[in-house]
Design a protein around this motif. Structure first.
Motif, PDB file in Angstrom:
ATOM      1  N   LYS A 149      17.453  44.929  -2.699  1.00 31.33           N
ATOM      2  CA  LYS A 149      16.746  44.279  -3.728  1.00 31.33           C
ATOM      3  C   LYS A 149      15.568  43.568  -3.084  1.00 31.33           C
ATOM      4  O   LYS A 149      14.062  43.682  -3.933  1.00 31.33           O
ATOM      5  CB  LYS A 149      17.532  43.397  -4.586  1.00 31.33           C
ATOM      6  N   ARG A 150      15.517  42.935  -2.086  1.00 28.86           N
ATOM      7  CA  ARG A 150      14.682  42.276  -1.432  1.00 28.86           C
ATOM      8  C   ARG A 150      13.224  43.312  -0.964  1.00 28.86           C
ATOM      9  O   ARG A 150      12.129  43.219  -1.194  1.00 28.86           O
ATOM     10  CB  ARG A 150      14.919  41.453  -0.132  1.00 28.86           C
TER      11      ARG A 150
ATOM     12  N   ASP B  20      11.372  44.659  -3.940  1.00 30.62           N
ATOM     13  CA  ASP B  20      10.770  43.519  -4.421  1.00 30.62           C
ATOM     14  C   ASP B  20       9.344  43.651  -3.693  1.00 30.62           C
ATOM     15  O   ASP B  20       8.255  43.592  -4.172  1.00 30.62           O
ATOM     16  CB  ASP B  20      11.160  42.212  -4.266  1.00 30.62           C
TER      17      ASP B  20
ATOM     18  N   ILE C 246       6.834  44.945  -6.585  1.00 32.57           N
ATOM     19  CA  ILE C 246       6.121  43.850  -7.334  1.00 32.57           C
ATOM     20  C   ILE C 246       4.753  43.543  -7.168  1.00 32.57           C
ATOM     21  O   ILE C 246       3.859  43.357  -7.931  1.00 32.57           O
ATOM     22  CB  ILE C 246       7.161  42.378  -7.154  1.00 32.57           C
TER      23      ILE C 246
ATOM     24  N   TYR D 189      15.685  48.351 -11.442  1.00 31.80           N
ATOM     25  CA  TYR D 189      16.253  47.071 -11.501  1.00 31.80           C
ATOM     26  C   TYR D 189      17.243  47.198 -12.742  1.00 31.80           C
ATOM     27  O   TYR D 189      17.097  47.776 -13.405  1.00 31.80           O
ATOM     28  CB  TYR D 189      15.157  46.009 -11.856  1.00 31.80           C
TER      29      TYR D 189
ATOM     30  N   ARG E 294      12.028  40.379 -12.882  1.00 37.35           N
ATOM     31  CA  ARG E 294      10.861  41.185 -12.280  1.00 37.35           C
ATOM     32  C   ARG E 294       9.674  41.407 -13.291  1.00 37.35           C
ATOM     33  O   ARG E 294       8.438  41.546 -12.617  1.00 37.35           O
ATOM     34  CB  ARG E 294      11.589  42.510 -12.044  1.00 37.35           C
TER      35      ARG E 294
ATOM     36  N   SER F   8       7.508  38.527 -12.919  1.00 39.20           N
ATOM     37  CA  SER F   8       6.854  38.248 -11.402  1.00 39.20           C
ATOM     38  C   SER F   8       5.529  39.013 -11.769  1.00 39.20           C
ATOM     39  O   SER F   8       4.652  38.636 -11.288  1.00 39.20           O
ATOM     40  CB  SER F   8       7.638  38.898 -10.434  1.00 39.20           C
TER      41      SER F   8
END
Length: 531
Positions: A68-69, A72, A76, A192, A200, A203
């Protein structure tokens, strides 16, 4: 348990249909990717992901967190910076208004308001067709091409000599931008889980606020340019150039599919796919399913989302184009008006961030409650702006900044669409519906800001207040609708369970069978609405 879909056992039919409906053209971008070298590579990797992780308990939480990191970092910023330019683009006309576009193009009467609204006519006409084209295309490539074109069209607006020319260009710009929000929502839903989507979406949408603040800085900087052209022409040229440049960046780095996401190992792709099983919304299908389109058009929730887009964007249509005029009407000169747009953008970022954090901290199914909660500051701000004495400049400015809290509610409401719509074609139509409503709202909004009511714009602020109150009530209507739909789902599952001999629970093979099938939220017996 063996639940039935259209009279057939799900674990006997949908499993194969679900895998084969993941049909990205493998020859389009296979390159050296070993996952795509075989003609059935896409179907194989989805099948392999379900076999490797047959249920969610087999997913290592530490590996998932690391993935997930990485997602991102890779997704994102690309979407967020694009959204920054997206909103700066929307404010160019607002700053052009204080830098002389009205006089240079001899705009009179309601022509400036029409320039604000006519942009959305192009969007309105093209919203549904562009969504269907995106389903048939590699989504990242299609999005990139449209972003590049909207930057080009924005630059061309700098050479406009009259109302007719710039109006025509703004119609085309609206058509080019029509795909942006639905594409961002699609990308978010592909990578996601439903629980992760609100934060998200918040974000990348928070860059909206940075766009407001950045628009103020850009406007201030351009206002100080002493060149051969009028300041507003530099505004269009500079912002348009950056938009087109970012379209090229997206072309190079934004993924079209989990299967073709460069920079991720085969094992990471398997995990990326397997963890999306819990969504039960499918991931990819390039075939337009007309049955799903009919379902979307007959689903009452689609029209509730249309209404949500309408009510959320009548205020936005006015504020995005008249905010500088409202602020300048409080007694500030041109350059200070541009600078005072910065706190407005900062507040929007704060509102959106606070909404995402609060939603993450509260129990499941709190989204509509948080949405309603963040409507209260904007309602209070609108009331304060209307009722405060005309000379209370600071107080009215603060009230004006408070009106931005509705942005948080609208952002979280987008996750209600991505989380509660299954089937690729239905997703395209339903996401298009909220933006159709947004188009109509943005078309109507500027006309509430009457020139003769400056600087108070009582009708404009009054329209904001009315829409916000109705939107507040709509969130509770959506909440009830999703609760009611879940009750119907549970009753249907209970009937199927009794027909299968009373077996308890949902077998993992049932969930795997429907996870990546191109089923709508109504068709999928395991789909649960979140609210």
């Amino acid at each position: 348990m063996s639940s039935k879909i259209d009279g057939k056992p799900a674990d006997e039919t949908i499993h194969l249909e679900g895998i084969t409906n993941v049909d990205v053209p493998v020859d389009a971008e296979a390159g050296d990717d070993p996952d795509l070298q075989k003609g059935d590579g896409v179907a194989n990797i989805y099948q392999e992901a379900l076999e490797r992780y047959s249920d969610d308990s087999m997913i290592d939480p530490r590996e998932e967190k690391r993935l997930k990191r990485k997602l991102d970092r890779r997704i994102i910023p690309l979407l967020g910076i694009c959204y920054f330019f997206y909103y700066v683009d929307k404010t160019t006309l607002s700053y052009a208004a204080i830098f002389g576009i009205k006089d240079d193009l001899s705009l009179h009467g309601s022509q400036y308001s029409w320039l604000s609204s006519i942009f959305y006519f192009g969007w309105l006409v093209w919203a549904i067709p562009t969504n269907l084209i995106m389903q048939r295309s590699p989504p990242a490539y299609y999005l990139s091409a449209n972003i590049f074109m909207w930057g080009v069209l924005l630059m061309i607006q700098a050479v406009s000599k009259n109302f007719a020319t710039i109006a025509a260009l703004r119609v085309l710009s609206g058509a080019a931008e029509a795909i942006a929000d639905p594409a961002f929502m699609l990308v978010t839903s592909m990578y996601y889980t439903r629980a992760e989507q609100p934060s998200r979406i918040s974000s990348w949408y928070a860059f909206n606020g940075l766009g407001v603040a950045g628009g103020g800085l850009i406007g201030y900087g351009i206002g100080n340019i002493k060149g051969a052209l009028a300041s507003w022409r530099y505004e269009f040229l500079i912002v348009g150039a950056f938009c087109s440049a970012w379209g090229i960046v997206l072309l190079l780095f934004l993924p079209n599919s989990p299967v073709t996401f460069k920079g991720f190992s085969h094992e990471e792709k398997l995990l990326m796919i397997a963890r999306m099983r819990k969504n039960q919304t499918g991931i990819e299908s390039r075939r337009i399913n007309w049955g799903q389109i009919r379902e979307a058009c007959t689903d009452y929730k689609s029209y509730m989302f249309f209404l949500l887009g309408l009510l959320g964007n009548i205020p936005n249509g006015g504020l995005s184009n008249f905010s500088t005029l409202v602020i300048s009407g409080l007694g500030f000169d041109k350059l200070h008006t541009a600078l005072l747009g910065i706190p407005q953008g900062v507040f929007i970022c704060i509102w959106i961030g606070a909404g995402a954090v609060l939603n993450d901290r509260l129990p499941k199914n709190s989204r509509t409650i948080v949405c309603a909660l963040f409507m209260l500051p904007t309602i209070a701000g609108a009331l304060g702006f209307l009722l405060a004495p005309e000379k209370a400049y600071v107080g009215r400015l603060i009230c004006f900044y408070l009106t931005g809290s509705y942005q948080s509610s609208f952002v979280l409401s987008l996750s209600l669409i991505t989380s509660n719509t299954g089937g690729q074609s239905k997703k395209m139509i339903v996401s298009g519906m909220i933006w159709l409503g947004a188009c109509v709202g943005n078309i109507v909004g500027p006309f509430f800001y009457l020139t003769e009511q400056a600087p108070t714009y009582k009708l404009g602020i009054g329209s904001l207040l009315t829409c916000n109150c109705l939107e507040f009530l709509l969130f509770f209507a959506l909440r009830y609708a999703f609760i009611w739909e879940n009750r119907k789902k549970r009753k249907t599952l209970e009937v199927n369970r009794q027909g299968a001999g009373g077996a308890e629970g949902v077998h993992r093979s049932d969930l795997n069978a429907t996870a990546f099938a191109d089923l709508t939220d109504k068709q999928n017996p395991h789909f649960e609405y979140v609210y």
